[in-house]
Scaffold this motif. Structure first.
Motif, PDB file in Angstrom:
ATOM      1  N   UNK A 350       0.811  -1.220   0.000  1.00 11.97           N
ATOM      2  CA  UNK A 350       0.000   0.000   0.000  1.00 11.97           C
ATOM      3  C   UNK A 350       0.845   1.270   0.000  1.00 11.97           C
ATOM      4  N   UNK A 351       2.153   1.114   0.106  1.00 12.85           N
ATOM      5  CA  UNK A 351       3.027   2.283   0.099  1.00 12.85           C
ATOM      6  C   UNK A 351       4.475   1.871  -0.071  1.00 12.85           C
ATOM      7  N   UNK A 352       5.344   2.868  -0.169  1.00 11.96           N
ATOM      8  CA  UNK A 352       6.773   2.610  -0.346  1.00 11.96           C
ATOM      9  C   UNK A 352       7.556   3.562   0.554  1.00 11.96           C
ATOM     10  N   UNK A 353       8.645   3.072   1.109  1.00 11.06           N
ATOM     11  CA  UNK A 353       9.505   3.883   1.974  1.00 11.06           C
ATOM     12  C   UNK A 353      10.914   3.868   1.396  1.00 11.06           C
ATOM     13  N   UNK A 354      11.497   5.061   1.230  1.00 13.51           N
ATOM     14  CA  UNK A 354      12.882   5.190   0.768  1.00 13.51           C
ATOM     15  C   UNK A 354      13.778   5.511   1.963  1.00 13.51           C
ATOM     16  N   UNK A 373       6.966  -3.238   8.570  1.00 10.75           N
ATOM     17  CA  UNK A 373       5.564  -3.458   8.188  1.00 10.75           C
ATOM     18  C   UNK A 373       5.515  -4.030   6.765  1.00 10.75           C
ATOM     19  N   UNK A 374       5.011  -5.252   6.618  1.00 10.23           N
ATOM     20  CA  UNK A 374       5.033  -5.945   5.323  1.00 10.23           C
ATOM     21  C   UNK A 374       4.111  -5.314   4.274  1.00 10.23           C
ATOM     22  N   UNK A 375       3.273  -4.369   4.692  1.00  7.51           N
ATOM     23  CA  UNK A 375       2.387  -3.720   3.711  1.00  7.51           C
ATOM     24  C   UNK A 375       3.100  -2.589   2.968  1.00  7.51           C
ATOM     25  N   UNK A 376       4.373  -2.342   3.334  1.00 10.40           N
ATOM     26  CA  UNK A 376       5.160  -1.308   2.661  1.00 10.40           C
ATOM     27  C   UNK A 376       6.367  -1.945   1.950  1.00 10.40           C
ATOM     28  N   UNK A 377       6.623  -1.455   0.759  1.00  9.51           N
ATOM     29  CA  UNK A 377       7.862  -1.827   0.058  1.00  9.51           C
ATOM     30  C   UNK A 377       8.986  -0.961   0.618  1.00  9.51           C
ATOM     31  N   UNK A 438      21.082  -1.242  -5.645  1.00  9.28           N
ATOM     32  CA  UNK A 438      19.886  -0.793  -4.923  1.00  9.28           C
ATOM     33  C   UNK A 438      19.208  -2.022  -4.338  1.00  9.28           C
ATOM     34  N   UNK A 439      18.717  -1.899  -3.125  1.00 13.44           N
ATOM     35  CA  UNK A 439      18.039  -3.015  -2.457  1.00 13.44           C
ATOM     36  C   UNK A 439      16.538  -2.729  -2.364  1.00 13.44           C
ATOM     37  N   UNK A 440      15.729  -3.677  -2.838  1.00  9.81           N
ATOM     38  CA  UNK A 440      14.274  -3.566  -2.726  1.00  9.81           C
ATOM     39  C   UNK A 440      13.779  -4.756  -1.909  1.00  9.81           C
ATOM     40  N   UNK A 441      13.006  -4.463  -0.869  1.00 12.76           N
ATOM     41  CA  UNK A 441      12.488  -5.504   0.030  1.00 12.76           C
ATOM     42  C   UNK A 441      10.965  -5.422   0.059  1.00 12.76           C
ATOM     43  N   UNK A 442      10.316  -6.538  -0.150  1.00 13.26           N
ATOM     44  CA  UNK A 442       8.854  -6.541  -0.069  1.00 13.26           C
ATOM     45  C   UNK A 442       8.222  -7.543  -1.017  1.00 13.26           C
ATOM     46  N   UNK A 443       6.937  -7.792  -0.806  1.00 10.96           N
ATOM     47  CA  UNK A 443       6.228  -8.803  -1.597  1.00 10.96           C
ATOM     48  C   UNK A 443       6.150  -8.451  -3.078  1.00 10.96           C
ATOM     49  N   UNK A 444       6.272  -7.140  -3.430  1.00  8.54           N
ATOM     50  CA  UNK A 444       6.199  -6.758  -4.844  1.00  8.54           C
ATOM     51  C   UNK A 444       7.345  -7.366  -5.652  1.00  8.54           C
TER      52      UNK A 444
END
Length: 460
Positions: A350-354, A373-377, A438-444
């Motif tokens: 539902x959102x993204x944090x840099x 929070x797993x709802x954020x990338x 770059x590191x991206x963490x999350x279900x996406x």
């Protein structure tokens, strides 16, 4: 030259157009903008042209063409499907020395319509003499993109002040130098941005103190790496710069956009390697601007996303330096797109944090409960040095060990490499990748395999 390019003053001059379809309408619109008196001859009239007739913007004088209608006409346009009629009109006009254009018949034209870029009072007209219309369209697009919509306002202001400048600088060379200096200053950008009061203030100051040096600094985002992702404004600014201070992540392809005689100064910083300090960079920017130079501070990504652009802008403002900011595509957005990883998705995030990993643990307190929070990338810049600590804290605070992660090195370039793994494997994956990454963490991240389009990935 097949044609002599000329600009005609058509104000209050009679123009005759035979035909009233879509092609005729296009010509009518151009001629109306020139304040010509437009007369129509046609059996049938389109709805749009009917509206123009009702509003008395043009005049429908007849359904049939007669030679007598050519009297007092400055130029004639034949836009009918009747080839015999078109030929007849051309021959009569030629005989009577009336300028004539038979649409789509170059052999029956004493003049042709060029492709026009209108930034009135600045008008650019280009032509291929009818030989390559598609090439002409492409060229027009390029020129249009180089000339902002308000570019004509520069000429309008210059026109209003021309006499005043003439009275203050009696010598022609002095006047030439004045205008060149003005048009190479921030005056231009103030006008384009609609800040005409500031622009005129610059003009007035230059009249009073013509020898005053007026420099400026422009913070420019160069995007995530691929030179194709530079913004148009970034290219324009780089080609105007006197000096460019560029970072470590700026590629040779991007540097090639800088004008040849500009001075390029490398001020890159790399983790773990001694380099120029931020204070020295700021001092250099101020020094160069005070010398009257147009200085570009070229940064990877966007200046305001972990690019220290805010610090530099603040220092420049405090030193009363004229400044501009040209945003760039930040690495998080550009690289994720080139990796086929949407940072937000209604079914996954539902959102993204840099955040930046570089100072994750250097007296900076992160809110790990929010980051976990797993709802954020989570998109992490400069994560390699603190990879194991980041993974450990996220798992301790609730992120699953199996959370998908992507590490993308040299993103958006032909050397891009995407490595997919799990949160508890981050430290091991980083040992197999190269910087910049770059590191991206999350279900996406799980969508990568399906949505990838630029380069194939590696599964850890």
């Amino acid at each position: 030259m097949d044609y002599l390019p000329v600009f005609l003053d058509l104000k209050s001059k009679n123009i005759l157009i035979i035909g009233a379809g879509d092609i005729a309408l296009n010509k009518i619109k151009i001629l109306l903008s020139c304040k010509a008196i437009i007369n129509i001859i046609s059996q049938d009239v389109s709805l749009e042209i009917q509206d123009l007739i009702k509003n008395k913007k043009i005049f429908w004088i007849s359904k049939e063409f007669k030679i007598s209608f050519l009297e007092n006409m400055f130029l004639v346009i034949a836009a009918t499907n009747n080839t015999k009629l078109n030929k007849k009109i051309f021959e009569i006009c030629n005989k009577n020395r009336i300028l004539v254009n038979v649409v789509d018949d170059k052999s029956r034209c004493s003049f042709i319509f060029p492709s026009i870029i209108n930034r009135s009072p600045i008008i650019v007209a280009i032509s291929s003499a009818g030989k390559a219309p598609v090439l002409l369209r492409l060229l027009r697009k390029k020129i249009e993109s180089m000339l902002p919509i308000k570019f004509g306002n520069i000429a309008k202001i210059a026109g209003k002040w021309r006499e005043i400048v003439k009275n203050n600088f009696s010598n022609i060379l002095e006047r030439k130098n004045f205008w060149e200096k003005l048009f190479n200053s921030i005056f231009i950008q103030y006008v384009i941005n609609g800040q005409e009061k500031k622009a005129i203030s610059i003009l007035k100051n230059m009249i009073k103190r013509p020898n005053t040096l007026i420099g400026e600094v422009i913070l420019v985002g160069a995007g995530p790496g691929n030179s194709d992702l530079l913004t148009l404004r970034a290219v324009q600014v780089m080609q105007d710069a006197d000096v460019v201070l560029y970072d470590n992540l700026i590629s040779k392809d991007i540097l090639n956009f800088i004008r040849r005689d500009a001075k390029c100064i490398y001020v890159g910083k790399k983790a773990g390697i001694k380099s120029i300090t931020q204070k020295k960079i700021i001092k250099l920017l101020i020094f160069l601007a005070k010398e009257g130079k147009k200085v570009v501070r070229l940064k990877g990504g966007d200046p305001f996303i972990f690019g220290r652009g805010g610090e530099e802008l603040e220092a420049l403002k405090n030193a009363n330096i004229n400044v501009q900011v040209v945003p760039g595509i930040t690495a998080g957005i550009g690289i994720s797109a080139y990796s086929g990883i949407p940072l937000t998705h209604r079914d996954y995030a539902q959102g993204v944090i840099f955040i930046t990993g570089h100072k994750c643990f250097n007296n900076v307190l992160n809110n790990w409960s929010v980051l976990s929070d797993s709802s954020y990338t989570l998109v992490i810049y400069m994560a390699s040095l603190k990879a194991s600590e980041i993974s450990k804290q996220l798992i301790l605070n609730g992120r699953l060990q199996s959370t998908p992660v992507a590490i993308i090195s040299q993103g958006t370039t032909i050397k891009q490499k995407v490595t997919i793994g799990r949160l508890d494997e981050i430290d091991k994956i980083f040992k197999l990748t190269i910087s910049p990454s770059l590191l991206i963490i999350g279900d996406v991240v799980s969508l990568h395999k399906k949505l990838t389009w630029f380069k194939d990935s590696t599964l850890f």
